[in-house]
Design a protein around this motif. Sequence first.
Motif, short mmCIF file in Angstrom:
data_model
loop_
_atom_site.label_atom_id
_atom_site.label_comp_id
_atom_site.label_asym_id
_atom_site.label_seq_id
_atom_site.Cartn_x
_atom_site.Cartn_y
_atom_site.Cartn_z
N UNK A 158 0.81 -1.21 0.00
CA UNK A 158 0.00 0.00 0.00
C UNK A 158 0.85 1.26 0.00
N UNK A 159 1.90 1.27 0.82
CA UNK A 159 2.79 2.43 0.86
C UNK A 159 3.50 2.62 -0.47
N UNK A 160 3.93 1.53 -1.08
CA UNK A 160 4.60 1.60 -2.37
C UNK A 160 3.67 2.14 -3.45
N UNK A 161 2.39 1.78 -3.38
CA UNK A 161 1.43 2.22 -4.38
C UNK A 161 1.24 3.73 -4.37
N UNK A 162 1.53 4.37 -3.23
CA UNK A 162 1.30 5.81 -3.09
C UNK A 162 2.59 6.63 -3.18
N UNK A 163 3.72 5.98 -3.45
CA UNK A 163 5.00 6.68 -3.33
C UNK A 163 5.21 7.77 -4.37
N UNK A 164 4.49 7.70 -5.49
CA UNK A 164 4.68 8.72 -6.53
C UNK A 164 3.77 9.93 -6.34
N UNK A 165 2.89 9.89 -5.35
CA UNK A 165 1.94 10.99 -5.13
C UNK A 165 2.53 12.01 -4.17
N UNK A 166 2.73 13.22 -4.66
CA UNK A 166 3.23 14.30 -3.81
C UNK A 166 2.13 14.69 -2.82
N UNK A 167 2.53 14.95 -1.59
CA UNK A 167 1.58 15.32 -0.56
C UNK A 167 1.04 14.14 0.24
N UNK A 168 1.42 12.93 -0.15
CA UNK A 168 0.94 11.73 0.54
C UNK A 168 2.05 11.09 1.39
N UNK A 169 3.15 11.79 1.60
CA UNK A 169 4.29 11.18 2.29
C UNK A 169 3.91 10.72 3.70
N UNK A 170 3.26 11.59 4.48
CA UNK A 170 2.89 11.23 5.84
C UNK A 170 1.82 10.15 5.85
N UNK A 171 0.88 10.23 4.91
CA UNK A 171 -0.17 9.23 4.80
C UNK A 171 0.43 7.86 4.47
N UNK A 172 1.43 7.84 3.57
CA UNK A 172 2.11 6.60 3.22
C UNK A 172 2.73 5.97 4.47
N UNK A 173 3.36 6.80 5.30
CA UNK A 173 4.04 6.29 6.49
C UNK A 173 3.04 5.71 7.49
N UNK A 174 1.88 6.35 7.62
CA UNK A 174 0.84 5.85 8.51
C UNK A 174 0.33 4.50 8.02
N UNK A 175 0.09 4.39 6.71
CA UNK A 175 -0.40 3.14 6.13
C UNK A 175 0.64 2.03 6.30
N UNK A 176 1.91 2.37 6.08
CA UNK A 176 2.98 1.39 6.18
C UNK A 176 3.01 0.73 7.56
N UNK A 177 2.70 1.50 8.60
CA UNK A 177 2.90 1.00 9.97
C UNK A 177 1.60 0.74 10.74
N UNK A 178 0.46 0.61 10.04
CA UNK A 178 -0.78 0.45 10.79
C UNK A 178 -0.95 -0.94 11.39
#
Length: 315
Positions: A158-178
């Motif tokens: 899930x985190x990898x799927x969002x890595x190219x979206x600017x502005x989603x960095x913090x959201x990616x980190x939350x998803x990665x560790x939920x």
Amino acid sequence: MPPPSSLSRTAVIGFTVVITLIGIALFQAEFANPHPRLLPLGVLIIIVVAFVALERKYRNELNRQQEKIERLMGIKVVLASLIDMKDPYTEGHSRNVRDLTFEFSNFLGLPLEACEEHATAAELHDIGKIGLPDAILKKAGSLQDEEYTEVKVHPRLGAEALKTLRGFESIRNIILHHHERYDGTGYPDGLAGDCIPLGSRIIALADSYDAMLHGREYRAPMSIMEIISALQAQAGKQFDPDLTSAFLKFLHHGVRSGTRDPVCGMPVSAEDSDFVLEKDGHKWLFCSETCMQEFQRHSSKYLLKPEAQHSDSKN
């Protein structure tokens, strides 16, 4: 005839040009034939021109930022739709976890921006499951060890799927560790305690609550009291103990304020609920007649007492 917006832009540009020319002319006249009253006027005109230019620049930047936000929200909707298409169960679950995460974050007194960020991460927390085989994702029974190992990859997917979206960095980190655990035995990175992002720790509670509340094909739904016992048992292990205590208060507040059914914990509202019971001067709302009858038979079991709930939350 040009549209009003075009006329407005043309008028602003024309006004700016005229005022600038007048200012330049006054300054030229002042240097050629000094006059004590012309210099302040010229300075004022230049200030006005600068203000108009800066205001236009700010407005354009604001519009660009708004367009970026709208694009990102559009992307979020598309991603959420992909999750729904992959697994019908996930559709309702993702929305429930999103709403619960936002409400609990707000209950904690977090800034609106943080509440919205946590809610977006919650809505997309299972997006990595798109990469899992249907045979595993839709399996009716319990998973085998090797299947569970494959499922544990979904936060990273899930985190990898969002890595190219600017502005989603913090959201990616939350998803990665939920799926990290407070005691450090979770996945994917084995983070512990406060090293786990706050949003991830909040989603862990909301995710587990909704899963227990609605059950699975291989597990019956649990009552709110059973869920409370399960959350207490995992405080300090799977869940942040302080957040667990706050979450139980949040549930109690929801029941007492009439926004949650005291038996099953489902969201309810005075406008939509047809099942209302008055007891001890308090009005209780229910999502179904079954829950209302259960409450009538065993009301003492469901009258939540916060001090009793939280006594074991540090265990």
